[in-house]
Design an enzyme around this catalytic site. Structure first.
Site, PDB file in Angstrom:
ATOM      1  CG  PHE A 169      -1.901   1.215   1.115  1.00 23.78           C
ATOM      2  CD1 PHE A 169      -3.046   1.143   0.343  1.00 23.78           C
ATOM      3  CD2 PHE A 169      -1.616   2.417   1.755  1.00 23.78           C
ATOM      4  CE1 PHE A 169      -3.902   2.235   0.207  1.00 23.78           C
ATOM      5  CE2 PHE A 169      -2.470   3.520   1.629  1.00 23.78           C
ATOM      6  CZ  PHE A 169      -3.616   3.417   0.854  1.00 23.78           C
ATOM      7  CG  ASP A 215       5.472   3.667   1.963  1.00 21.65           C
ATOM      8  OD1 ASP A 215       5.459   4.244   3.068  1.00 21.65           O
ATOM      9  OD2 ASP A 215       4.474   3.599   1.214  1.00 21.65           O
ATOM     10  CE  LYS A 237      -1.231   5.849   7.624  1.00 19.92           C
ATOM     11  NZ  LYS A 237      -0.903   5.129   6.396  1.00 19.92           N
TER      12      LYS A 237
HETATM   13  C1  LIG Z   1      -1.021   5.374   4.961  1.00 22.53           C
HETATM   14  C2  LIG Z   1       0.041   4.951   4.040  1.00 22.53           C
HETATM   15  C3  LIG Z   1       0.274   5.609   2.815  1.00 22.53           C
HETATM   16  C4  LIG Z   1      -0.604   6.723   2.317  1.00 22.53           C
HETATM   17  O1  LIG Z   1      -0.584   7.848   3.148  1.00 22.53           O
HETATM   18  P1  LIG Z   1      -1.708   8.998   2.953  1.00 22.53           P
HETATM   19  O2  LIG Z   1      -1.261  10.057   3.929  1.00 22.53           O
HETATM   20  O3  LIG Z   1      -3.028   8.398   3.268  1.00 22.53           O
HETATM   21  O4  LIG Z   1      -1.619   9.459   1.554  1.00 22.53           O
HETATM   22  C5  LIG Z   1       1.325   5.177   2.035  1.00 22.53           C
HETATM   23  N1  LIG Z   1       2.105   4.162   2.422  1.00 22.53           N
HETATM   24  C6  LIG Z   1       1.918   3.514   3.584  1.00 22.53           C
HETATM   25  C7  LIG Z   1       2.840   2.410   3.961  1.00 22.53           C
HETATM   26  C8  LIG Z   1       0.872   3.876   4.423  1.00 22.53           C
HETATM   27  O5  LIG Z   1       0.659   3.197   5.555  1.00 22.53           O
END
Ligand SMILES: *Cc1c(COP(=O)(O)O)cnc(C)c1O
Length: 397
Positions: A138, A223, A252
Site C-alpha cells: 500500500f 515506504d 503518518k
Molecule cells: C497510509 C500509508 C500511505 C498513504 O498515506 P496517505 O497520507 O493516506 O496518503 C502510504 N504508504 C503507507 C505504507 C501507508 O501506511
C-alpha cells in the site's frame, strides 16, 4: 448537533469514499477518545498510526499554538526556521542527507517516484524508468502511488494507470530477480507490509535485497510512512535490518496528528531534483514543521521512543499468548507497536464488537486485526485491549 444528525449530513454532503464506523468523535486525551455523549473509548488505531503521542499532548498543543500565533504559512518562496530545523533533525537521525517536505503519505511517495525516475534517467538514460513494487503493498491513492500499490482491487476503474510499474511477491527474492531488467530504476516497498496484513520480512530478505540493489545500481525506496517515527521500536524500521535505503518516505506519525509528509534521500540521489523540478505549496509549512519538531523532541529526548518500544514488547507478548489460547487466531505477528492477529475467521464483525466494548481496533485485508496504538499506551490499557479481544474471540471458538 447530535451524532445521528452529523452522520445523516455526512451521507448527504460527503462523497461516499469511506465505510465509517457508526461513531462520531468529539475529543481525545492521551490514548482515549470521547463521543458526543461523553462515552470513552480506548484508541488502538490512533488515527491509523498517526497520533503516536496520543491525543492532545500538551507539548504538541503548545508548539502548534505558539507557531500559529507566529506564522502558519509562507509558501516555499521563502526560508523558514522550523522547516530547516526539521530537515536537519531528520538528516542527523537517519541515513539521508536531504529532505523534501509535502503534506501526506501519497505525496511523499509521488516525490520518491519522481526522484527515482529522474535520478535513474539522468544517470543511466531514458530507458531506465521502471519501478518494481510488491503485491499486497500500500503506497497511497494518488494516481502514481495507487499504481505502485500492488492491489488490483484498489486500482479497478481508474485506468489507464501510470506506465512503468511491475509487481512481485513480497519476501521472494527469486521472483524479484526474475523481473529485473536494464529498465529497472528502483525497487519500492514497505519494510513491513502494514495495510497488507502486517507482513514481516523473513530472514535476510531485506539485506539480500539491499545487496542486489547495490550490485545492479538500482535504487532502494523504503515506504516508512507507517513503520517510521518509532512505530517498530527504532526511529526507522530499516535500522532493525542492518541496512539503509537510498530513498525513504515518511508521513503518518511525523506530525503527531498534523498533516505532513517527507521524502528523504542520500545526497547523490537528491541531486536529481533541481529548482523547478518538484514543489508543494503547503509542503514544509512552519505549523506542520513545528509540530513534527516537537514530536521528534519527545521521541528522542523525552523518552517516548523507548516507552513505545517497551509497550510494543508488552503488547506483542500479550497477543502471542492470546494466539496460543484461541484456535480462531492463525498467527500473531508484528514489530513494536505495529502488531497484527491473523484470524481463521472474518475480522470485520470483531471490530464492531470491540467498539461496543469501547475499544477501537482495525481490520486489514478482511482477516487481520491490526493494532497501532499511541506509544504512551500503558500496560493497564494494553490489558484492557487484551481482555476485550479475549472476550470477543472466545465467543468464536
Ligand atoms: C497510509 C500509508 C500511505 C498513504 O498515506 P496517505 O497520507 O493516506 O496518503 C502510504 N504508504 C503507507 C505504507 C501507508 O501506511
Amino acid at each position: 448537533m447530535i451524532a445521528t444528525e452529523i452522520q445523516e449530513n455526512a451521507a448527504r454532503y460527503l462523497m461516499n469514499t469511506y465505510a465509517r464506523l457508526p461513531l462520531t468523535l468529539e475529543r481525545g486525551q492521551g490514548c482515549l477518545v470521547y463521543d458526543a455523549e461523553g462515552r470513552e473509548y480506548l484508541d488502538c488505531v490512533a488515527g491509523i498510526a498517526v497520533n503516536i503521542l496520543g491525543h492532545a499532548h500538551p507539548d504538541i498543543v503548545e508548539a502548534i499554538t505558539r507557531q500559529a500565533r507566529q506564522l502558519i504559512h509562507t509558501s516555499n518562496l521563502f526560508f523558514t526556521e522550523p522547516q530547516t530545523q526539521l530537515a536537519e533533525r531528520l538528516v542527523t537521525h537517519s541515513f539521508a542527507d536531504k529532505v523534501f517536505f509535502c503534506n501526506s503519505g501519497a505525496e511523499a511517495n509521488e516525490a520518491a517516484i519522481k526522484l527515482a525516475r529522474r535520478y535513474a534517467q539522468k544517470a543511466f538514460g531514458p530507458e531506465r524508468h521502471e519501478i518494481l513494487t510488491m503485491l499486497n503493498s500500500f503506497h497511497g491513492r494518488t494516481l502514481a502511488s495507487l499504481t505502485a500499490t500492488g492491489q488490483p482491487a484498489l486500482q479497478e476503474g481508474f485506468g489507464p494507470l501510470v506506465p512503468g510499474f511491475r509487481y512481485v511477491p513480497f519476501n521472494n527474492l527469486e521472483a524479484l530477480e526474475a523481473n529485473l531488467s536494464p529498465q529497472t530504476a528502483a525497487i519500492m516497498l514497505e519494510p513491513i507490509q502494514a495495510e497488507g496484513g502486517v507482513v514481516v520480512p523473513n530472514g535476510d530478505y531485506l539485506k539480500n535485497l539491499r545487496k542486489l540493489c547495490t550490485d545492479r545500481q538500482i535504487l532502494l525506496i523504503f515506504d516508512e510512512i507507517q513503520t517510521g517515527m518509532g512505530r517498530t521500536g527504532t526511529l526507522f524500521a530499516y535500522e532493525q535490518f542492518g541496512i539503509q535505503p537510498d530513498i525513504m518516505t515518511l508521513a503518518k506519525g511525523l506530525g503527531g496528528g498534523v498533516p505532513i509528509g517527507a521524502c528523504l534521500a542520500t545526497g547523490t540521489v537528491a541531486t536529481a531534483f533541481e529548482p523547478g523540478t518538484h514543489a508543494s505549496t503547503f509542503g514544509g509549512n512552519p505549523l506542520a514543521c513545528a509540530a513534527a519538531l516537537k514530536v521528534l523532541d519527545l521521541l528522542l529526548d523525552g523518552g517516548k521512543l523507548e516507552q513505545g518500544r517497551l509497550a510494543g514488547e508488552y503488547l506483542g507478548k500479550g497477543l502471542a499468548t492470546l494466539s496460543k489460547q484461541l484456535s480462531c487466531i492463525r498467527e500473531s505477528r508484528g514489530m513494536g507497536l505495529l502488531q497484527g492477529l491473523e484470524l481463521t475467521i472474518d475480522g470485520k464483525p470483531l471490530v464492531m464488537e470491540c467498539l461496543e466494548r469501547r475499544v477501537i481496533i482495525n481490520c486489514t485485508i478482511g482477516r487481520v486485526l491490526r493494532f497501532v496504538p499511541p506509544f504512551i499506551i500503558s500496560n493497564t490499557q494494553i490489558d484492557r485491549l487484551l481482555n476485550v479481544l479475549s472476550d470477543v474471540l472466545s465467543k468464536r471458538q
